[in-house]
Design an enzyme around this catalytic site. Sequence first.
Site, PDB file in Angstrom:
ATOM      1  N   LEU A 104       0.872  -1.164   0.000  1.00  0.00           N
ATOM      2  CA  LEU A 104       0.000   0.000   0.000  1.00  0.00           C
ATOM      3  C   LEU A 104       0.913   1.219   0.000  1.00  0.00           C
ATOM      4  O   LEU A 104       1.946   1.229   0.666  1.00  0.00           O
ATOM      5  CB  LEU A 104      -0.896   0.025   1.247  1.00  0.00           C
ATOM      6  CG  LEU A 104      -2.014  -1.021   1.331  1.00  0.00           C
ATOM      7  CD1 LEU A 104      -2.778  -0.860   2.640  1.00  0.00           C
ATOM      8  CD2 LEU A 104      -2.966  -0.907   0.150  1.00  0.00           C
ATOM      9  N   ASP A 105       0.508   2.258  -0.734  1.00  0.00           N
ATOM     10  CA  ASP A 105       1.308   3.473  -0.764  1.00  0.00           C
ATOM     11  C   ASP A 105       1.496   4.028   0.646  1.00  0.00           C
ATOM     12  O   ASP A 105       0.685   3.773   1.547  1.00  0.00           O
ATOM     13  CB  ASP A 105       0.633   4.535  -1.636  1.00  0.00           C
ATOM     14  CG  ASP A 105       0.539   4.126  -3.092  1.00  0.00           C
ATOM     15  OD1 ASP A 105       1.303   3.234  -3.503  1.00  0.00           O
ATOM     16  OD2 ASP A 105      -0.311   4.686  -3.811  1.00  0.00           O
ATOM     17  N   LYS A 106       2.522   4.837   0.817  1.00  0.00           N
ATOM     18  CA  LYS A 106       2.811   5.419   2.130  1.00  0.00           C
ATOM     19  C   LYS A 106       1.614   6.160   2.706  1.00  0.00           C
ATOM     20  O   LYS A 106       1.333   6.091   3.905  1.00  0.00           O
ATOM     21  CB  LYS A 106       4.016   6.356   2.017  1.00  0.00           C
ATOM     22  CG  LYS A 106       4.449   6.973   3.339  1.00  0.00           C
ATOM     23  CD  LYS A 106       5.638   7.903   3.144  1.00  0.00           C
ATOM     24  CE  LYS A 106       6.022   8.578   4.454  1.00  0.00           C
ATOM     25  NZ  LYS A 106       7.139   9.556   4.265  1.00  0.00           N
TER      26      LYS A 106
END
Length: 244
Positions: A104-106
């Site tokens: 998952l993106d930051k």
Amino acid sequence: MALQRLDKVLSLLGCGSRKQTGAAIRAGRVSVNGQIVRDPAHKVTPVQDVLLFGGQPVRWRIGRYYMLNKPAGLVSARVDNLHETVLSLFPERERKRLFPVGRLDKDTEGLLLITDDGAFAHALTSPRRHVAKTYAAQVEGRLDLGAPQHFASGMTLADGTVCRPAKLEVLRTENGLTAVEVTLWEGKHHQVKRMVAAAGGHVAALKRLSIGPLRLDEALAPGSYRELSEEEVAALRAAASEGK
């Protein structure tokens, strides 16, 4: 399973280094089947014997499987030279061999699986398996009227990236933001954000709600995790198998 040294088993279970577990055993902090054992070389059968370390039960697991409610600000990696990773949410002694399933993106929140089972992770992330993943997004801007149809038909993005058919459900619009749910059957880089952008919007916030049949436990606060039940692990394996 063959008999193994007690100090080695405890180390494999995350109770410390071989030196540390050996010292704990000699200090009388370890029991096997209700009896204190002081010999680090004592042989045990991990899947059968009942082990207590410092009065707490430890058990042999073929694999470890966790549901994490990922908060924003952490990267989905085992190690990172610049940013704190999702594994920082786990006690240090539990991190051994754990890794996130996919990414998952930051700045993305929500359901992230953590495991030490490589085959399990590969089955859920392989593009050939088509395991569904659903996201809730808050979208700025005005989505095209035909956006749900564009998602359902599949998209070719401006850079030539081909996205498989996906599902876009527009839920409501409040305070200038449109709440949507997006379901993907693949996992290209920044795919939700890029598909929404192609439909005229900008993702202001993103949260993953589900992977296959597994939905994020509403009782988990951001940054919290719990172990998956055997039934949940089996359901995820079945979802990956059906997608072959």
